[in-house]
Design a protein around this motif. Structure first.
Motif, PDB file in Angstrom:
ATOM      1  N   MET A 127       0.807  -1.202   0.068  1.00  0.00           N
ATOM      2  CA  MET A 127      -0.022   0.029   0.020  1.00  0.00           C
ATOM      3  C   MET A 127       0.733   1.278   0.042  1.00  0.00           C
ATOM      4  N   ASP A 128       0.191   2.610  -0.245  1.00  0.00           N
ATOM      5  CA  ASP A 128       0.775   3.585  -0.193  1.00  0.00           C
ATOM      6  C   ASP A 128      -0.202   4.661   0.184  1.00  0.00           C
ATOM      7  N   TRP A 129       0.084   5.322   1.263  1.00  0.00           N
ATOM      8  CA  TRP A 129      -0.879   6.142   1.758  1.00  0.00           C
ATOM      9  C   TRP A 129      -0.641   7.574   1.878  1.00  0.00           C
ATOM     10  N   GLU A 130       0.737   7.763   1.065  1.00  0.00           N
ATOM     11  CA  GLU A 130       0.985   9.238   1.070  1.00  0.00           C
ATOM     12  C   GLU A 130       0.380  10.003  -0.039  1.00  0.00           C
ATOM     13  N   GLY A 131       0.073   9.142  -1.043  1.00  0.00           N
ATOM     14  CA  GLY A 131      -0.902   9.707  -2.312  1.00  0.00           C
ATOM     15  C   GLY A 131      -0.489  10.780  -2.987  1.00  0.00           C
ATOM     16  N   GLN A 132       0.884  11.138  -2.770  1.00  0.00           N
ATOM     17  CA  GLN A 132       1.504  12.271  -3.481  1.00  0.00           C
ATOM     18  C   GLN A 132       2.606  11.776  -4.488  1.00  0.00           C
ATOM     19  N   ASN A 133       2.092  11.128  -5.551  1.00  0.00           N
ATOM     20  CA  ASN A 133       3.103  10.770  -6.536  1.00  0.00           C
ATOM     21  C   ASN A 133       3.406  11.400  -7.477  1.00  0.00           C
ATOM     22  N   GLY A 134       4.781  11.691  -7.581  1.00  0.00           N
ATOM     23  CA  GLY A 134       5.354  12.727  -8.720  1.00  0.00           C
ATOM     24  C   GLY A 134       4.941  14.024  -8.433  1.00  0.00           C
ATOM     25  N   GLU A 135       5.254  14.701  -9.414  1.00  0.00           N
ATOM     26  CA  GLU A 135       5.228  16.312  -9.368  1.00  0.00           C
ATOM     27  C   GLU A 135       3.920  16.855  -9.466  1.00  0.00           C
ATOM     28  N   SER A 136       3.198  16.181 -10.174  1.00  0.00           N
ATOM     29  CA  SER A 136       1.835  16.499 -10.621  1.00  0.00           C
ATOM     30  C   SER A 136       1.052  16.515  -9.331  1.00  0.00           C
ATOM     31  N   GLY A 137       1.388  15.717  -8.328  1.00  0.00           N
ATOM     32  CA  GLY A 137       0.513  15.682  -7.228  1.00  0.00           C
ATOM     33  C   GLY A 137      -0.804  14.733  -7.350  1.00  0.00           C
ATOM     34  N   GLN A 138      -0.631  13.881  -8.599  1.00  0.00           N
ATOM     35  CA  GLN A 138      -1.666  13.312  -9.267  1.00  0.00           C
ATOM     36  C   GLN A 138      -1.657  11.916  -8.376  1.00  0.00           C
ATOM     37  N   GLY A 139      -2.792  11.209  -8.926  1.00  0.00           N
ATOM     38  CA  GLY A 139      -2.726   9.821  -8.052  1.00  0.00           C
ATOM     39  C   GLY A 139      -3.671   9.553  -7.026  1.00  0.00           C
ATOM     40  N   GLY A 140      -2.976   9.390  -5.867  1.00  0.00           N
ATOM     41  CA  GLY A 140      -3.853   9.161  -4.679  1.00  0.00           C
ATOM     42  C   GLY A 140      -3.154   7.853  -3.931  1.00  0.00           C
ATOM     43  N   SER A 141      -3.752   7.656  -2.850  1.00  0.00           N
ATOM     44  CA  SER A 141      -3.643   6.440  -2.217  1.00  0.00           C
ATOM     45  C   SER A 141      -3.925   5.353  -2.655  1.00  0.00           C
ATOM     46  N   TRP A 142      -3.405   4.298  -2.393  1.00  0.00           N
ATOM     47  CA  TRP A 142      -3.841   2.952  -2.950  1.00  0.00           C
ATOM     48  C   TRP A 142      -3.564   1.743  -2.019  1.00  0.00           C
ATOM     49  N   ILE A 143      -4.273   0.608  -2.180  1.00  0.00           N
ATOM     50  CA  ILE A 143      -3.957  -0.521  -1.487  1.00  0.00           C
ATOM     51  C   ILE A 143      -3.916  -1.867  -2.513  1.00  0.00           C
ATOM     52  N   LEU A 144      -3.204  -2.467  -2.658  1.00  0.00           N
ATOM     53  CA  LEU A 144      -3.082  -3.834  -3.446  1.00  0.00           C
ATOM     54  C   LEU A 144      -3.532  -4.870  -2.508  1.00  0.00           C
ATOM     55  N   MET A 145      -4.377  -5.610  -2.864  1.00  0.00           N
ATOM     56  CA  MET A 145      -4.934  -6.572  -2.119  1.00  0.00           C
ATOM     57  C   MET A 145      -5.038  -7.949  -2.860  1.00  0.00           C
ATOM     58  N   GLU A 146      -4.926  -9.152  -2.165  1.00  0.00           N
ATOM     59  CA  GLU A 146      -5.289 -10.432  -2.582  1.00  0.00           C
ATOM     60  C   GLU A 146      -6.443 -10.320  -3.535  1.00  0.00           C
ATOM     61  N   TRP A 147      -6.349 -11.255  -4.526  1.00  0.00           N
ATOM     62  CA  TRP A 147      -7.427 -11.178  -5.487  1.00  0.00           C
ATOM     63  C   TRP A 147      -8.312 -12.407  -5.040  1.00  0.00           C
ATOM     64  N   ILE A 148      -9.809 -12.204  -5.112  1.00  0.00           N
ATOM     65  CA  ILE A 148     -10.576 -13.138  -4.639  1.00  0.00           C
ATOM     66  C   ILE A 148     -11.337 -13.799  -5.832  1.00  0.00           C
ATOM     67  N   ASP A 149     -11.068 -15.075  -5.966  1.00  0.00           N
ATOM     68  CA  ASP A 149     -11.645 -15.601  -7.025  1.00  0.00           C
ATOM     69  C   ASP A 149     -13.199 -15.890  -6.725  1.00  0.00           C
TER      70      ASP A 149
END
Lengths: 280, 197
Positions: free
Chosen positions: A94-116
Protein backbone atom coordinates in the motif's frame (compact mmCIF):
# COMPACT_ATOMS: atom_id res chain seq x y z
CA UNK A 1 -30.79 5.48 -27.81
CA UNK A 2 -28.81 7.80 -25.69
CA UNK A 3 -25.90 9.68 -27.08
CA UNK A 4 -22.92 10.09 -24.85
CA UNK A 5 -20.99 13.19 -25.65
CA UNK A 6 -17.96 12.17 -23.66
CA UNK A 7 -16.65 8.79 -22.63
CA UNK A 8 -15.77 8.53 -18.98
CA UNK A 9 -12.12 8.81 -18.20
CA UNK A 10 -10.99 7.60 -14.78
CA UNK A 11 -8.42 9.80 -13.04
CA UNK A 12 -4.78 9.10 -13.89
CA UNK A 13 -3.26 6.13 -12.11
CA UNK A 14 -0.64 6.69 -9.42
CA UNK A 15 2.74 6.88 -11.12
CA UNK A 16 3.76 3.39 -10.02
CA UNK A 17 0.94 1.85 -12.06
CA UNK A 18 1.02 4.25 -14.99
CA UNK A 19 3.51 2.11 -16.90
CA UNK A 20 2.21 -1.29 -15.86
CA UNK A 21 1.73 -3.63 -18.82
CA UNK A 22 -0.91 -4.73 -19.39
CA UNK A 23 -2.56 -1.74 -17.70
CA UNK A 24 -4.81 -2.44 -14.71
CA UNK A 25 -8.45 -2.89 -15.80
CA UNK A 26 -11.12 -0.83 -14.09
CA UNK A 27 -13.75 -3.02 -12.44
CA UNK A 28 -15.94 -0.62 -10.50
CA UNK A 29 -15.86 2.83 -9.13
CA UNK A 30 -17.53 4.45 -6.21
CA UNK A 31 -17.55 7.94 -4.82
CA UNK A 32 -14.39 7.33 -2.87
CA UNK A 33 -12.42 4.75 -4.75
CA UNK A 34 -11.71 2.99 -8.03
CA UNK A 35 -11.19 -0.76 -8.09
CA UNK A 36 -8.86 -2.29 -10.67
CA UNK A 37 -7.75 -5.78 -11.48
CA UNK A 38 -4.02 -6.14 -11.94
CA UNK A 39 -1.18 -8.44 -10.92
CA UNK A 40 1.30 -8.56 -8.06
CA UNK A 41 5.01 -9.41 -8.10
CA UNK A 42 4.68 -11.57 -11.21
CA UNK A 43 2.31 -11.57 -14.14
CA UNK A 44 0.58 -14.79 -13.06
CA UNK A 45 -0.62 -13.60 -9.65
CA UNK A 46 -3.84 -11.58 -9.93
CA UNK A 47 -4.48 -8.80 -7.43
CA UNK A 48 -7.07 -6.14 -6.69
CA UNK A 49 -5.91 -2.54 -6.69
CA UNK A 50 -8.07 -0.06 -4.81
CA UNK A 51 -7.18 3.53 -5.48
CA UNK A 52 -8.52 6.52 -3.64
CA UNK A 53 -7.89 9.35 -6.08
CA UNK A 54 -7.17 12.77 -4.71
CA UNK A 55 -10.15 15.07 -4.91
CA UNK A 56 -9.29 18.29 -6.67
CA UNK A 57 -12.05 20.30 -4.99
CA UNK A 58 -10.62 19.74 -1.53
CA UNK A 59 -7.83 21.70 0.03
CA UNK A 60 -4.66 19.65 -0.65
CA UNK A 61 -3.66 19.31 2.98
CA UNK A 62 -7.12 18.25 4.09
CA UNK A 63 -7.41 15.95 1.09
CA UNK A 64 -4.18 14.19 1.89
CA UNK A 65 -5.09 13.79 5.52
CA UNK A 66 -8.53 12.36 4.77
CA UNK A 67 -7.44 9.85 2.13
CA UNK A 68 -4.49 8.80 4.24
CA UNK A 69 -6.70 8.27 7.27
CA UNK A 70 -9.26 6.24 5.33
CA UNK A 71 -6.88 4.07 3.38
CA UNK A 72 -4.95 3.27 6.55
CA UNK A 73 -8.10 2.52 8.45
CA UNK A 74 -9.21 0.05 5.83
CA UNK A 75 -5.81 -1.65 5.67
CA UNK A 76 -5.59 -1.93 9.45
CA UNK A 77 -8.98 -3.61 9.62
CA UNK A 78 -7.99 -6.12 6.93
CA UNK A 79 -4.64 -6.95 8.53
CA UNK A 80 -6.30 -7.44 11.90
CA UNK A 81 -8.93 -9.73 10.41
CA UNK A 82 -6.34 -11.83 8.56
CA UNK A 83 -4.59 -12.33 11.87
CA UNK A 84 -7.85 -13.42 13.46
CA UNK A 85 -8.42 -15.89 10.65
CA UNK A 86 -11.50 -14.18 9.17
CA UNK A 87 -11.93 -14.64 5.40
CA UNK A 88 -10.94 -11.28 3.93
CA UNK A 89 -8.46 -10.32 1.20
CA UNK A 90 -4.87 -9.92 2.41
CA UNK A 91 -3.09 -6.58 2.10
CA UNK A 92 -0.12 -7.08 -0.23
CA UNK A 93 1.21 -3.55 -0.45
CA UNK A 94 0.00 0.00 0.00
CA UNK A 95 0.88 3.65 -0.22
CA UNK A 96 -0.92 6.11 1.96
CA UNK A 97 1.03 9.23 1.02
CA UNK A 98 -0.83 9.67 -2.24
CA UNK A 99 1.42 12.37 -3.57
CA UNK A 100 3.10 10.59 -6.41
CA UNK A 101 5.24 12.62 -8.75
CA UNK A 102 5.39 16.35 -9.27
CA UNK A 103 1.83 16.57 -10.53
CA UNK A 104 0.54 15.56 -7.13
CA UNK A 105 -1.76 13.27 -9.06
CA UNK A 106 -2.61 9.79 -8.17
CA UNK A 107 -3.85 9.10 -4.72
CA UNK A 108 -3.35 6.48 -2.09
CA UNK A 109 -3.79 2.84 -2.93
CA UNK A 110 -3.99 -0.67 -1.52
CA UNK A 111 -2.99 -3.78 -3.42
CA UNK A 112 -5.03 -6.71 -2.16
CA UNK A 113 -5.21 -10.42 -2.67
CA UNK A 114 -7.50 -11.33 -5.56
CA UNK A 115 -10.60 -13.26 -4.52
CA UNK A 116 -11.87 -15.75 -7.09
CA UNK A 117 -15.55 -16.23 -7.74
CA UNK A 118 -18.54 -13.93 -7.84
CA UNK A 119 -20.43 -11.87 -5.26
CA UNK A 120 -23.12 -13.71 -3.30
CA UNK A 121 -25.50 -11.29 -5.02
CA UNK A 122 -24.77 -12.91 -8.38
CA UNK A 123 -25.09 -16.43 -6.98
CA UNK A 124 -28.46 -15.59 -5.46
CA UNK A 125 -29.65 -13.83 -8.61
CA UNK A 126 -28.84 -16.96 -10.59
CA UNK A 127 -30.69 -19.08 -8.10
CA UNK A 128 -33.72 -16.79 -8.19
CA UNK A 129 -33.68 -16.73 -11.98
CA UNK A 130 -33.61 -20.52 -11.99
CA UNK A 131 -36.52 -20.56 -9.53
CA UNK A 132 -38.54 -18.23 -11.72
CA UNK A 133 -37.89 -20.37 -14.78
CA UNK A 134 -38.75 -23.60 -13.03
CA UNK A 135 -41.86 -22.61 -11.11
CA UNK A 136 -43.32 -26.07 -11.63
CA UNK A 137 -40.50 -27.73 -9.73
CA UNK A 138 -41.11 -25.56 -6.71
CA UNK A 139 -44.86 -26.15 -6.75
CA UNK A 140 -44.41 -29.89 -6.96
CA UNK A 141 -41.62 -29.70 -4.40
CA UNK A 142 -39.42 -32.00 -6.46
CA UNK A 143 -36.18 -33.46 -5.08
CA UNK A 144 -34.26 -31.13 -7.38
CA UNK A 145 -35.99 -28.11 -5.86
CA UNK A 146 -35.47 -29.40 -2.36
CA UNK A 147 -31.79 -29.99 -2.95
CA UNK A 148 -31.39 -26.49 -4.37
CA UNK A 149 -33.13 -24.94 -1.39
CA UNK A 150 -30.96 -26.92 1.00
CA UNK A 151 -27.86 -25.61 -0.71
CA UNK A 152 -29.06 -22.02 -0.55
CA UNK A 153 -29.87 -22.50 3.12
CA UNK A 154 -26.32 -23.74 3.65
CA UNK A 155 -24.99 -20.71 1.82
CA UNK A 156 -26.97 -18.38 4.08
CA UNK A 157 -25.68 -20.21 7.14
CA UNK A 158 -22.13 -19.66 5.96
CA UNK A 159 -22.89 -15.98 5.43
CA UNK A 160 -24.08 -15.78 9.04
CA UNK A 161 -21.02 -17.62 10.32
CA UNK A 162 -18.67 -15.35 8.44
CA UNK A 163 -20.35 -12.19 9.71
CA UNK A 164 -20.19 -13.75 13.18
CA UNK A 165 -16.45 -14.34 12.83
CA UNK A 166 -16.05 -10.72 11.77
CA UNK A 167 -17.95 -9.41 14.78
CA UNK A 168 -16.15 -11.80 17.08
CA UNK A 169 -12.89 -10.19 15.95
CA UNK A 170 -14.24 -6.81 17.06
CA UNK A 171 -14.81 -5.34 13.62
CA UNK A 172 -17.99 -3.90 12.10
CA UNK A 173 -18.25 -3.93 8.33
CA UNK A 174 -20.46 -0.88 7.93
CA UNK A 175 -21.83 -1.76 4.50
CA UNK A 176 -22.92 -5.39 4.51
CA UNK A 177 -24.66 -6.16 1.24
CA UNK A 178 -24.63 -9.27 -0.90
CA UNK A 179 -22.29 -7.41 -3.27
CA UNK A 180 -19.68 -7.16 -0.54
CA UNK A 181 -19.80 -10.88 0.20
CA UNK A 182 -17.79 -12.95 -2.25
CA UNK A 183 -18.48 -16.60 -2.91
CA UNK A 184 -15.11 -18.23 -3.52
CA UNK A 185 -15.89 -21.57 -5.18
CA UNK A 186 -14.50 -24.73 -3.62
CA UNK A 187 -14.01 -26.15 -7.06
CA UNK A 188 -12.45 -24.08 -9.81
CA UNK A 189 -15.00 -25.13 -12.45
CA UNK A 190 -18.12 -23.94 -10.65
CA UNK A 191 -19.17 -21.73 -13.55
CA UNK A 192 -20.52 -24.63 -15.60
CA UNK A 193 -23.94 -26.30 -15.68
CA UNK A 194 -25.98 -23.12 -16.03
CA UNK A 195 -27.16 -23.77 -19.58
CA UNK A 196 -28.07 -27.36 -18.88
CA UNK A 197 -31.02 -26.13 -16.86
CA UNK A 198 -29.44 -27.42 -13.72
CA UNK A 199 -29.62 -25.57 -10.45
CA UNK A 200 -26.72 -23.04 -10.31
CA UNK A 201 -23.98 -23.80 -7.80
CA UNK A 202 -23.84 -21.89 -4.54
CA UNK A 203 -20.89 -23.86 -3.14
CA UNK A 204 -17.94 -21.93 -1.81
CA UNK A 205 -16.35 -20.00 1.05
CA UNK A 206 -17.75 -16.62 1.99
CA UNK A 207 -15.13 -13.87 1.82
CA UNK A 208 -15.91 -10.36 3.05
CA UNK A 209 -14.70 -7.48 0.90
CA UNK A 210 -14.75 -3.66 0.86
CA UNK A 211 -13.84 -2.43 4.31
CA UNK A 212 -14.02 1.20 3.28
CA UNK A 213 -16.70 1.91 5.87
CA UNK A 214 -15.53 -0.58 8.49
CA UNK A 215 -14.79 0.23 12.08
CA UNK A 216 -13.69 -1.38 15.29
CA UNK A 217 -16.46 -2.00 17.74
CA UNK A 218 -17.74 -4.74 19.98
CA UNK A 219 -21.05 -3.15 20.93
CA UNK A 220 -24.31 -5.02 20.38
CA UNK A 221 -25.79 -1.88 18.88
CA UNK A 222 -23.20 -1.63 16.09
CA UNK A 223 -23.32 -5.35 15.44
CA UNK A 224 -27.11 -5.27 15.26
CA UNK A 225 -27.02 -2.40 12.75
CA UNK A 226 -24.59 -4.41 10.60
CA UNK A 227 -27.06 -7.31 10.60
CA UNK A 228 -30.00 -5.02 9.97
CA UNK A 229 -28.33 -3.48 6.93
CA UNK A 230 -27.71 -6.98 5.57
CA UNK A 231 -31.30 -7.99 6.25
CA UNK A 232 -32.61 -4.98 4.39
CA UNK A 233 -30.22 -5.65 1.52
CA UNK A 234 -31.62 -9.17 1.23
CA UNK A 235 -35.16 -7.85 1.26
CA UNK A 236 -34.58 -5.42 -1.57
CA UNK A 237 -32.14 -7.40 -3.72
CA UNK A 238 -33.32 -10.98 -3.28
CA UNK A 239 -37.06 -11.03 -2.63
CA UNK A 240 -37.35 -14.76 -3.31
CA UNK A 241 -34.56 -15.62 -0.92
CA UNK A 242 -35.66 -13.26 1.82
CA UNK A 243 -37.90 -15.87 3.52
CA UNK A 244 -34.72 -17.86 4.13
CA UNK A 245 -32.93 -14.97 5.84
CA UNK A 246 -33.42 -16.50 9.31
CA UNK A 247 -30.76 -19.01 8.21
CA UNK A 248 -28.24 -16.18 8.20
CA UNK A 249 -29.21 -15.28 11.74
CA UNK A 250 -29.04 -18.93 12.78
CA UNK A 251 -25.52 -19.26 11.37
CA UNK A 252 -24.62 -16.04 13.16
CA UNK A 253 -26.12 -17.22 16.45
CA UNK A 254 -23.94 -20.34 16.48
CA UNK A 255 -20.74 -18.55 15.51
CA UNK A 256 -19.67 -16.82 18.71
CA UNK A 257 -20.60 -16.25 22.30
CA UNK A 258 -21.84 -12.69 22.18
CA UNK A 259 -24.13 -13.34 19.21
CA UNK A 260 -27.29 -13.61 21.30
CA UNK A 261 -26.88 -10.07 22.60
CA UNK A 262 -26.50 -8.64 19.11
CA UNK A 263 -29.54 -10.57 17.85
CA UNK A 264 -31.64 -9.30 20.72
CA UNK A 265 -30.59 -5.77 19.87
CA UNK A 266 -31.49 -6.46 16.24
CA UNK A 267 -35.17 -6.68 17.20
CA UNK A 268 -34.92 -3.20 18.65
CA UNK A 269 -33.13 -1.87 15.57
CA UNK A 270 -35.82 -3.35 13.32
CA UNK A 271 -38.45 -1.31 15.16
CA UNK A 272 -36.70 1.99 14.76
CA UNK A 273 -34.39 1.67 11.73
CA UNK A 274 -30.67 2.05 11.31
CA UNK A 275 -30.34 5.42 13.00
CA UNK A 276 -30.38 5.72 16.72
CA UNK A 277 -33.17 7.64 18.41
CA UNK A 278 -33.10 11.26 17.47
CA UNK A 279 -34.87 13.32 20.01
CA UNK A 280 -35.59 16.99 19.65
CA UNK B 1 26.67 -21.90 -12.48
CA UNK B 2 23.31 -20.24 -12.71
CA UNK B 3 22.75 -19.31 -9.12
CA UNK B 4 21.78 -15.69 -9.62
CA UNK B 5 18.19 -15.01 -10.58
CA UNK B 6 17.29 -11.76 -12.29
CA UNK B 7 13.65 -10.76 -12.24
CA UNK B 8 11.31 -7.96 -13.04
CA UNK B 9 8.78 -7.26 -10.34
CA UNK B 10 5.36 -6.20 -11.64
CA UNK B 11 4.70 -2.44 -11.55
CA UNK B 12 8.32 -1.56 -10.80
CA UNK B 13 10.06 0.22 -13.70
CA UNK B 14 11.55 -2.11 -16.30
CA UNK B 15 14.80 -0.18 -15.87
CA UNK B 16 15.16 -1.56 -12.33
CA UNK B 17 15.68 -5.32 -12.57
CA UNK B 18 16.21 -7.16 -9.30
CA UNK B 19 18.97 -9.77 -8.82
CA UNK B 20 18.51 -12.41 -6.15
CA UNK B 21 20.82 -15.17 -4.95
CA UNK B 22 20.51 -17.61 -2.08
CA UNK B 23 23.58 -19.21 -0.49
CA UNK B 24 23.88 -21.94 2.09
CA UNK B 25 26.82 -22.74 4.39
CA UNK B 26 28.32 -19.29 4.00
CA UNK B 27 31.85 -19.27 5.42
CA UNK B 28 32.83 -15.60 5.27
CA UNK B 29 29.95 -13.78 6.95
CA UNK B 30 32.27 -11.67 9.18
CA UNK B 31 34.17 -10.46 6.10
CA UNK B 32 30.94 -9.53 4.31
CA UNK B 33 29.61 -7.75 7.37
CA UNK B 34 32.84 -5.80 7.61
CA UNK B 35 32.38 -4.57 4.03
CA UNK B 36 28.89 -3.32 4.94
CA UNK B 37 30.12 -1.57 8.08
CA UNK B 38 32.97 0.14 6.26
CA UNK B 39 30.57 1.31 3.57
CA UNK B 40 32.41 -0.44 0.73
CA UNK B 41 30.44 0.63 -2.35
CA UNK B 42 31.25 -2.60 -4.17
CA UNK B 43 29.29 -4.48 -1.56
CA UNK B 44 26.09 -2.53 -1.82
CA UNK B 45 23.70 -5.43 -1.45
CA UNK B 46 20.78 -6.29 0.74
CA UNK B 47 22.37 -9.08 2.78
CA UNK B 48 19.61 -10.90 4.61
CA UNK B 49 19.82 -13.71 7.12
CA UNK B 50 17.71 -16.29 5.29
CA UNK B 51 16.49 -17.91 8.51
CA UNK B 52 14.01 -15.04 8.93
CA UNK B 53 12.78 -15.20 5.35
CA UNK B 54 9.53 -17.11 5.28
CA UNK B 55 9.01 -17.40 1.54
CA UNK B 56 9.86 -15.96 -1.84
CA UNK B 57 6.84 -13.70 -1.68
CA UNK B 58 7.85 -12.46 1.77
CA UNK B 59 11.25 -11.32 0.48
CA UNK B 60 9.92 -9.84 -2.76
CA UNK B 61 7.24 -7.82 -0.97
CA UNK B 62 10.00 -6.16 1.05
CA UNK B 63 11.84 -5.36 -2.19
CA UNK B 64 8.62 -3.95 -3.65
CA UNK B 65 8.08 -1.67 -0.69
CA UNK B 66 11.71 -0.51 -0.59
CA UNK B 67 11.82 0.29 -4.30
CA UNK B 68 8.49 2.14 -4.14
CA UNK B 69 9.82 4.21 -1.25
CA UNK B 70 13.00 4.78 -3.25
CA UNK B 71 11.02 5.98 -6.28
CA UNK B 72 9.11 8.42 -4.07
CA UNK B 73 12.23 9.70 -2.29
CA UNK B 74 11.07 8.32 1.02
CA UNK B 75 14.01 6.14 2.02
CA UNK B 76 14.50 6.00 5.77
CA UNK B 77 17.91 4.39 5.58
CA UNK B 78 21.07 4.96 3.56
CA UNK B 79 20.13 3.37 0.24
CA UNK B 80 17.62 1.09 -1.41
CA UNK B 81 19.56 -2.01 -0.34
CA UNK B 82 19.63 -1.22 3.34
CA UNK B 83 16.00 -0.20 2.90
CA UNK B 84 15.13 -3.72 1.69
CA UNK B 85 16.46 -5.13 4.96
CA UNK B 86 14.61 -2.44 6.90
CA UNK B 87 11.44 -3.12 4.91
CA UNK B 88 11.34 -6.68 6.17
CA UNK B 89 10.86 -5.32 9.66
CA UNK B 90 7.45 -4.65 11.17
CA UNK B 91 8.98 -1.97 13.44
CA UNK B 92 10.45 1.48 12.85
CA UNK B 93 13.84 1.01 14.46
CA UNK B 94 16.42 0.76 11.67
CA UNK B 95 19.36 -0.54 13.71
CA UNK B 96 17.11 -3.12 15.27
CA UNK B 97 15.85 -4.25 11.85
CA UNK B 98 19.44 -4.78 10.69
CA UNK B 99 20.16 -6.89 13.77
CA UNK B 100 17.09 -9.04 13.22
CA UNK B 101 17.00 -9.41 9.45
CA UNK B 102 20.47 -8.49 8.29
CA UNK B 103 23.57 -10.59 7.99
CA UNK B 104 25.37 -11.32 11.28
CA UNK B 105 28.78 -12.84 11.89
CA UNK B 106 27.17 -16.20 12.49
CA UNK B 107 24.89 -16.19 9.43
CA UNK B 108 25.12 -19.45 7.52
CA UNK B 109 22.24 -19.05 5.07
CA UNK B 110 22.32 -15.80 3.19
CA UNK B 111 19.86 -14.12 0.85
CA UNK B 112 21.46 -11.50 -1.38
CA UNK B 113 19.41 -8.92 -3.25
CA UNK B 114 20.67 -6.27 -5.61
CA UNK B 115 18.62 -3.70 -7.50
CA UNK B 116 20.18 -2.43 -10.73
CA UNK B 117 19.97 1.31 -10.18
CA UNK B 118 22.36 2.00 -13.03
CA UNK B 119 22.65 0.18 -16.38
CA UNK B 120 26.24 -0.89 -15.72
CA UNK B 121 25.04 -3.26 -13.03
CA UNK B 122 24.02 -6.35 -14.98
CA UNK B 123 23.24 -9.95 -14.29
CA UNK B 124 26.78 -10.82 -15.41
CA UNK B 125 28.54 -8.22 -13.32
CA UNK B 126 26.61 -9.14 -10.16
CA UNK B 127 27.12 -12.84 -10.76
CA UNK B 128 30.85 -12.44 -11.25
CA UNK B 129 31.20 -10.32 -8.13
CA UNK B 130 29.25 -12.74 -5.97
CA UNK B 131 31.14 -15.72 -7.32
CA UNK B 132 34.37 -14.06 -6.34
CA UNK B 133 33.41 -12.93 -2.86
CA UNK B 134 30.77 -15.24 -1.41
CA UNK B 135 32.14 -18.42 0.08
CA UNK B 136 29.08 -20.60 0.15
CA UNK B 137 26.90 -22.98 -1.80
CA UNK B 138 24.48 -21.29 -4.22
CA UNK B 139 20.99 -22.79 -4.16
CA UNK B 140 17.79 -21.84 -6.02
CA UNK B 141 15.70 -19.08 -4.44
CA UNK B 142 12.44 -21.01 -4.05
CA UNK B 143 9.89 -21.82 -1.36
CA UNK B 144 10.93 -25.42 -1.04
CA UNK B 145 14.50 -24.54 -0.08
CA UNK B 146 13.47 -21.56 2.03
CA UNK B 147 11.13 -23.84 3.97
CA UNK B 148 14.14 -25.92 5.07
CA UNK B 149 16.11 -22.82 6.09
CA UNK B 150 13.51 -20.67 7.80
CA UNK B 151 13.05 -20.52 11.56
CA UNK B 152 9.28 -20.11 11.90
CA UNK B 153 9.40 -19.61 15.68
CA UNK B 154 11.89 -16.78 15.26
CA UNK B 155 9.85 -15.18 12.47
CA UNK B 156 6.68 -15.31 14.57
CA UNK B 157 8.52 -13.74 17.47
CA UNK B 158 9.93 -10.88 15.43
CA UNK B 159 6.51 -10.14 13.94
CA UNK B 160 4.73 -10.66 17.26
CA UNK B 161 2.49 -13.33 15.78
CA UNK B 162 2.98 -15.91 18.49
CA UNK B 163 -0.73 -16.48 18.90
CA UNK B 164 -1.21 -17.69 15.34
CA UNK B 165 -2.00 -21.36 15.03
CA UNK B 166 1.20 -23.11 14.03
CA UNK B 167 0.99 -25.65 11.29
CA UNK B 168 3.22 -28.63 11.70
CA UNK B 169 1.82 -30.34 8.66
CA UNK B 170 4.01 -30.16 5.59
CA UNK B 171 2.21 -30.10 2.29
CA UNK B 172 3.72 -32.03 -0.55
CA UNK B 173 5.15 -30.44 -3.72
CA UNK B 174 6.19 -27.24 -2.01
CA UNK B 175 2.76 -25.62 -1.74
CA UNK B 176 1.90 -23.77 1.43
CA UNK B 177 -0.50 -25.23 3.98
CA UNK B 178 -3.45 -23.13 5.16
CA UNK B 179 -1.61 -22.14 8.33
CA UNK B 180 1.50 -21.18 6.37
CA UNK B 181 -0.58 -19.12 4.01
CA UNK B 182 -2.21 -17.24 6.87
CA UNK B 183 1.18 -16.55 8.45
CA UNK B 184 2.54 -15.29 5.14
CA UNK B 185 -0.43 -12.95 4.70
CA UNK B 186 0.19 -11.55 8.20
CA UNK B 187 3.83 -10.90 7.32
CA UNK B 188 2.86 -9.06 4.13
CA UNK B 189 0.33 -6.94 6.00
CA UNK B 190 2.89 -6.02 8.66
CA UNK B 191 5.40 -4.98 6.00
CA UNK B 192 2.81 -2.90 4.13
CA UNK B 193 1.64 -1.11 7.28
CA UNK B 194 5.05 -0.36 8.81
CA UNK B 195 5.41 3.28 9.71
CA UNK B 196 1.71 4.06 9.55
CA UNK B 197 0.64 6.52 12.17
Amino acid sequence: MTTTTETYRPPPLPSLFATTTPPPTLLTQGAEAHLYKTVFLDASTPAALKIRPSKPYRHPILDRRLTRQRVLHEARCLVKLIREGVNVPAVLAMDWEGQNGESGQGGSWILMEWIDGAPVRVALERWEAWLAKNKGLAEQNTPQYQEGTTRVRDLLRRVGQTVGALHKAGVIHGDLTTSNLMLRPWKADAEVALEAGECPSVDGDIVLIDFGLAGQSASDEDRAVDLYVLERAFGSTHPRTEPLFPEVLQGYRESYKGAAGALKKLEEVRMRGRKRSMLG
Amino acid sequence: MASLETLHISHLPASLPVHVALYRDVQNAPFLRQQLLSGNKDFEYALIDASVVFSRTHALVAVFRAVNDYLNNRLKSRNVHSEIVFSLSPANNIADSFRKFGLTDSTKDLLIIKVSLTPDITHESVEAHLQEHIQGTPVPFDDEILSTIRDVAKIKKVYKLGSLPSSTTKEANGTLSDGDRQLEKCLLGAIALRGAT
